[in-house]
Design a protein around this motif. Structure first.
Motif, PDB file in Angstrom:
ATOM      1  N   GLU A  63      44.080  33.235  31.028  1.00 35.22           N
ATOM      2  CA  GLU A  63      44.373  31.822  30.789  1.00 35.22           C
ATOM      3  C   GLU A  63      44.975  31.172  32.033  1.00 35.22           C
ATOM      4  N   LEU A  64      45.839  31.906  32.717  1.00 37.92           N
ATOM      5  CA  LEU A  64      46.433  31.391  33.954  1.00 37.92           C
ATOM      6  C   LEU A  64      45.352  31.164  35.005  1.00 37.92           C
ATOM      7  N   ALA A  65      44.472  32.141  35.192  1.00 46.16           N
ATOM      8  CA  ALA A  65      43.432  32.033  36.215  1.00 46.16           C
ATOM      9  C   ALA A  65      42.511  30.850  35.949  1.00 46.16           C
ATOM     10  N   ALA A  66      42.287  30.534  34.678  1.00 39.31           N
ATOM     11  CA  ALA A  66      41.396  29.426  34.328  1.00 39.31           C
ATOM     12  C   ALA A  66      41.953  28.080  34.781  1.00 39.31           C
ATOM     13  N   ARG A  67      43.253  28.034  35.059  1.00 36.88           N
ATOM     14  CA  ARG A  67      43.869  26.790  35.508  1.00 36.88           C
ATOM     15  C   ARG A  67      43.657  26.523  36.993  1.00 36.88           C
ATOM     16  N   LEU A  68      43.144  27.500  37.710  1.00 41.41           N
ATOM     17  CA  LEU A  68      43.055  27.411  39.163  1.00 41.41           C
ATOM     18  C   LEU A  68      41.605  27.323  39.624  1.00 41.41           C
ATOM     19  N   ASP A  69      41.358  26.463  40.590  1.00 48.28           N
ATOM     20  CA  ASP A  69      40.022  26.359  41.177  1.00 48.28           C
ATOM     21  C   ASP A  69      39.864  27.329  42.344  1.00 48.28           C
ATOM     22  N   THR A  70      40.834  27.305  43.247  1.00 46.24           N
ATOM     23  CA  THR A  70      40.842  28.227  44.382  1.00 46.24           C
ATOM     24  C   THR A  70      42.262  28.759  44.565  1.00 46.24           C
ATOM     25  N   VAL A  71      42.368  29.910  45.198  1.00 46.73           N
ATOM     26  CA  VAL A  71      43.668  30.495  45.512  1.00 46.73           C
ATOM     27  C   VAL A  71      43.651  30.891  46.987  1.00 46.73           C
ATOM     28  N   ASP A  72      44.520  30.266  47.760  1.00 44.67           N
ATOM     29  CA  ASP A  72      44.600  30.582  49.186  1.00 44.67           C
ATOM     30  C   ASP A  72      45.529  31.756  49.446  1.00 44.67           C
ATOM     31  N   VAL A  73      46.598  31.835  48.661  1.00 41.25           N
ATOM     32  CA  VAL A  73      47.558  32.934  48.800  1.00 41.25           C
ATOM     33  C   VAL A  73      47.960  33.414  47.411  1.00 41.25           C
ATOM     34  N   LEU A  74      47.823  34.703  47.191  1.00 43.52           N
ATOM     35  CA  LEU A  74      48.319  35.327  45.959  1.00 43.52           C
ATOM     36  C   LEU A  74      49.420  36.289  46.336  1.00 43.52           C
ATOM     37  N   VAL A  75      50.591  36.103  45.742  1.00 46.19           N
ATOM     38  CA  VAL A  75      51.705  37.024  45.961  1.00 46.19           C
ATOM     39  C   VAL A  75      52.019  37.714  44.648  1.00 46.19           C
ATOM     40  N   ASN A  76      51.804  39.013  44.622  1.00 47.03           N
ATOM     41  CA  ASN A  76      52.102  39.817  43.434  1.00 47.03           C
ATOM     42  C   ASN A  76      53.546  40.294  43.520  1.00 47.03           C
ATOM     43  N   ALA A  77      54.449  39.471  42.985  1.00 50.32           N
ATOM     44  CA  ALA A  77      55.872  39.800  43.036  1.00 50.32           C
ATOM     45  C   ALA A  77      56.428  40.223  41.686  1.00 50.32           C
ATOM     46  N   ALA A  78      55.620  40.132  40.633  1.00 53.75           N
ATOM     47  CA  ALA A  78      56.088  40.565  39.315  1.00 53.75           C
ATOM     48  C   ALA A  78      56.345  42.069  39.344  1.00 53.75           C
ATOM     49  N   GLY A  79      57.404  42.490  38.712  1.00 58.81           N
ATOM     50  CA  GLY A  79      57.731  43.922  38.687  1.00 58.81           C
ATOM     51  C   GLY A  79      59.140  44.118  38.179  1.00 58.81           C
ATOM     52  N   GLY A  80      59.615  45.330  38.276  1.00 57.41           N
ATOM     53  CA  GLY A  80      60.958  45.618  37.812  1.00 57.41           C
ATOM     54  C   GLY A  80      61.152  47.094  37.580  1.00 57.41           C
TER      55      GLY A  80
END
Length: 237
Positions: A63-80
């Motif tokens: 659902e999140l990805a469907a909100r975006l047309d293009t992505v120039d930078v993706l930062v995978n910071a989720a974690g714990g």
């Protein structure tokens, strides 16, 4: 034209600092988090967009990805860090611990990246946040971060021919985050600082500046790498 930057886990700690750094460049930043209240508050304070999304939930990520047309930078910071089950724990508890750390620290990045992979452009960058724990007895958390590094290398091989760089920042001890969940003693803090060459803890800004560089024109020939940002606590040759 402003870049579109997606930062998962961007409501606090390292993710928030990275979001703030890109927002300072007037990038169009979208941060995610699992708690609606913290997402809304962080987005308002940073002047960015926010979306409630559990990066381990396939439906929410799609659902999140469907909100975006293009992505120039993706930062995978989720974690714990999920706390160890303890000596003598039942097998179900051990399994739950491993599942939790793998989901938070590996699968969240895999799912987020896969969901927007067809939206990455020829000059896009993927930056994932790893840990020094992958290099030293980090249990299920360290194993997940080590797997993140292996995945990053394979992702780079897949995406680099399309002009997309993929790198992992392997962070050392970073002060001012909730990583230890209030369980870091003064003695442990001193020991972690003593391991460094420059005798100071890392800061969230140290990681944010490195992430910003890895997504800059000056880093276009850097891909498939684990960049160690730890003050010398772990060195490479």
């Amino acid at each position: 034209m402003p870049r579109t930057v997606l930062v998962t886990g961007g409501t606090s700690g390292i993710g928030r600092a990275i979001a703030a750094r890109f927002a300072a460049d007037r990038s169009e930043v979208l941060i995610t988090g699992r708690n609606p209240d913290t997402v809304e508050a962080a987005a308002e304070e940073l002047g960015v967009r926010g979306a409630v999304c559990d990066a381990t939930d396939t439906a929410q990520v799609a659902e999140l990805a469907a909100r975006l047309d293009t992505v120039d930078v993706l930062v995978n910071a989720a974690g714990g860090l999920s706390q160890p089950a303890g000596e003598g724990a039942a097998l179900d508890e051990v399994l739950a611990l491993w599942h939790a750390n793998l989901a938070q620290n590996l699968l969240s990045a895999v799912l987020a990246t896969a969901s927007v992979q067809n939206k990455l452009t020829g000059g896009s960058s993927v930056v994932s946040i790893g840990s020094i724990g992958a290099e030293r007895g980090g249990g299920s958390y360290g194993a997940a971060k080590a797997a993140l590094g292996a995945w990053n290398a394979s992702l780079s091989a897949e995406l680099a021919p399309k002009g997309v760089t993929c790198n992992m920042i392997s962070s050392g001890y970073i002060a001012g985050t909730n990583f230890f969940q209030g369980r870091l003693s003064d003695e442990r803090h001193r020991a972690l600082v003593a391991e460094t060459h420059n005798k100071r803890p890392g800061t969230v800004d140290d990681i944010a500046q490195t992430a910003h560089f890895l997504a800059s024109p000056g880093a276009r020939h850097i891909t498939g790498q684990a960049i160690h940002v730890n003050g010398g606590a772990f060195t490479t040759r």
